[in-house]
Design a protein around this motif. Sequence first.
Motif, mmCIF file in Angstrom:
data_model
loop_
_atom_site.group_PDB
_atom_site.id
_atom_site.type_symbol
_atom_site.label_atom_id
_atom_site.label_comp_id
_atom_site.label_asym_id
_atom_site.label_seq_id
_atom_site.Cartn_x
_atom_site.Cartn_y
_atom_site.Cartn_z
ATOM 1 N N GLU A 63 -58.459 -37.526 55.487
ATOM 2 C CA GLU A 63 -59.602 -37.287 56.376
ATOM 3 C C GLU A 63 -59.198 -37.267 57.861
ATOM 4 O O GLU A 63 -59.942 -36.754 58.694
ATOM 5 C CB GLU A 63 -60.695 -38.349 56.141
ATOM 6 C CG GLU A 63 -60.331 -39.777 56.509
ATOM 7 C CD GLU A 63 -59.678 -40.560 55.358
ATOM 8 O OE1 GLU A 63 -59.030 -39.927 54.507
ATOM 9 O OE2 GLU A 63 -59.802 -41.793 55.339
ATOM 10 N N ALA A 376 -65.225 -34.027 68.306
ATOM 11 C CA ALA A 376 -66.284 -34.191 67.293
ATOM 12 C C ALA A 376 -67.401 -35.094 67.807
ATOM 13 O O ALA A 376 -68.587 -34.849 67.531
ATOM 14 C CB ALA A 376 -65.676 -34.774 66.019
ATOM 15 N N ARG A 380 -71.461 -34.434 68.173
ATOM 16 C CA ARG A 380 -72.452 -35.316 67.532
ATOM 17 C C ARG A 380 -73.458 -35.833 68.553
ATOM 18 O O ARG A 380 -74.668 -35.831 68.304
ATOM 19 C CB ARG A 380 -71.715 -36.491 66.880
ATOM 20 C CG ARG A 380 -72.634 -37.552 66.339
ATOM 21 C CD ARG A 380 -72.237 -37.891 64.946
ATOM 22 N NE ARG A 380 -72.591 -39.236 64.574
ATOM 23 C CZ ARG A 380 -72.010 -39.894 63.582
ATOM 24 N NH1 ARG A 380 -71.026 -39.341 62.899
ATOM 25 N NH2 ARG A 380 -72.401 -41.093 63.259
ATOM 26 N N SER A 385 -73.362 -28.989 65.594
ATOM 27 C CA SER A 385 -72.537 -29.121 64.393
ATOM 28 C C SER A 385 -71.060 -29.022 64.790
ATOM 29 O O SER A 385 -70.716 -28.476 65.845
ATOM 30 C CB SER A 385 -72.888 -28.036 63.381
ATOM 31 O OG SER A 385 -72.592 -26.780 63.947
ATOM 32 N N SER A 386 -70.207 -29.581 63.936
ATOM 33 C CA SER A 386 -68.767 -29.558 64.203
ATOM 34 C C SER A 386 -68.045 -29.302 62.900
ATOM 35 O O SER A 386 -68.516 -29.692 61.831
ATOM 36 C CB SER A 386 -68.319 -30.912 64.775
ATOM 37 O OG SER A 386 -66.908 -30.974 64.851
ATOM 38 N N THR A 387 -66.901 -28.666 62.998
ATOM 39 C CA THR A 387 -66.088 -28.492 61.781
ATOM 40 C C THR A 387 -65.324 -29.775 61.472
ATOM 41 O O THR A 387 -64.732 -29.904 60.393
ATOM 42 C CB THR A 387 -65.070 -27.343 61.960
ATOM 43 O OG1 THR A 387 -64.328 -27.609 63.162
ATOM 44 C CG2 THR A 387 -65.777 -26.004 62.059
ATOM 45 N N ASP A 389 -65.202 -33.662 60.575
ATOM 46 C CA ASP A 389 -66.116 -34.515 59.810
ATOM 47 C C ASP A 389 -65.911 -36.000 60.159
ATOM 48 O O ASP A 389 -64.878 -36.589 59.817
ATOM 49 C CB ASP A 389 -65.843 -34.282 58.317
ATOM 50 C CG ASP A 389 -66.783 -35.086 57.429
ATOM 51 O OD1 ASP A 389 -67.769 -35.654 57.947
ATOM 52 O OD2 ASP A 389 -66.523 -35.135 56.207
ATOM 53 N N SER A 391 -67.970 -38.326 59.051
ATOM 54 C CA SER A 391 -68.660 -39.179 58.067
ATOM 55 C C SER A 391 -67.746 -40.211 57.379
ATOM 56 O O SER A 391 -68.228 -41.283 57.005
ATOM 57 C CB SER A 391 -69.391 -38.327 57.031
ATOM 58 O OG SER A 391 -68.476 -37.613 56.235
#
Length: 404
Positions: A63, A376, A380, A385-387, A389, A391
């Motif tokens: 990630e 990112a 946020r 939106s962002s490519t 992640d 999360s």
Amino acid sequence: MTLSTHHDAIVVGLGALGAATLNQLAQRGARVLGIDQFDPPHDLGSSHGDSRITRLAVGEGDEYVPFVQRSHAIWRELEARTGMPLMTTTGGLVLAPRDRVAEHHGKSDFVRRTIACAERFGIAHEVLDAAGIRARFPQFHLQGDEIGYLEHEAGFVRPEGAIGAQLAVARSLGAQTRSGERVLAVEPVGNGDTVRVRTDKASFTADRVVVSAGAWLPGFLGEHARADWQAHFSVHRQVMHWFDTGSAAADFAPGRFPIFIWMFGDGQEDYMYGFPSSDPAQPALKVATEQYVDATTPDTIERTVDPAETAAMYRERVAGRFPQIGGRALKARACMYTVTPDRRFVIDELDGLPGVLVVSACSGHGFKHSAGLGDAIADRVLGRSSTLDLSPFARRRLLEKTPG
Ligand SMILES: Cc1cc2nc3c(=O)[nH]c(=O)nc-3n(C[C@H](O)[C@H](O)[C@H](O)COP(=O)(O)OP(=O)(O)OC[C@H]3O[C@@H](n4cnc5c(N)ncnc54)[C@H](O)[C@@H]3O)c2cc1C
């Protein structure tokens, strides 16, 4: 007390993460204010000491890979824009005894995890045995049973330069910054759509606030009656040592010597990492290890390094592994890791105060991702939106109980 204009976003703490976030917010045209209690870049937090390792195959987890890839692109853009050298590609060697499951940053079998990650992402690398490592880098005195992962695009970033460049660009784009000003409170206004940031000098409001306070974060959360959040973090003193390369200076210069992560056994502290010389005027092998036993705080940490600590580092880790290096220390510096139980980052909104995003990206491996994370985080904060992640860094994983 002066009451300033309202901001789209306020960034509290302008170290690695805060400077990156401020820069990215300013790039997006946001009205943004950054506040720091000191005058970044400084040497009192987690982002000093001349160099930080960067590597694209991240054994800590897949990630992270998109973030370090984005960071590299941003640092190259910043170099072109500012003329400052920020990132040096040296190649990077991750090595351990072949038959051990040597742990690093909470992940066992770190070398093979790194190799597998490189294969999944198509990252250029070679897998070497001891003979292969010796042939390429005779500076390493090996046992003979090692396996090595060699990544060609790995290298080091200059943390002070990267922070300074991002702050300079942010300011040139209209970001306001205030240094020497300590944030005392972050609190909701009215129905919570607006957040007030109260400092020891003034008070400001914003739609969104990013708290990237590094090692001061646990104390900050405690002061805001967030003991449940505070409990996720512990702060650990780490020490970096620079040894004179003497007549072997050329062998430890970038181009001849890589950044390295060298695990000797299975224990997470049973290792050291190091860098080629980053300053031709003072050639040195910079090395460090990690410790997670003794916790500290930014207010109580011993910032002075006892020469006995450097002597022990040389005796126990360096002398037998780099025979060309004598024990003459050029300097040593203390620094802080802010560590979570699973060694992963926490980037999440404060429950009950969703206008406030808490950013803790350390556990000893955050710098390489900082510029990409800033990208990112800016999206946020602005609701775009962002490519990339974020999360995987949500806090809820730390609240989930393991079954049984
Ligand atoms: C010795 C060492 C070696 C490391 N090696 C690597 C490596 O090789 N590769 C890698 O990727 N990562 C590495 N890391 C990790 C990386 O450096 C950190 O993840 C990163 O620097 C963390 O940045 P930060 O912005 O969270 O903290 P910092 O850069 O410390 O910034 C926090 C800022 O918040 C400010 N602040 C705090 N509270 C307040 C307040 N109340 N009001 C105003 N300002 C406030 C502070 O003054 C500070 O400027 C290393 C860390 C250390 C310590």
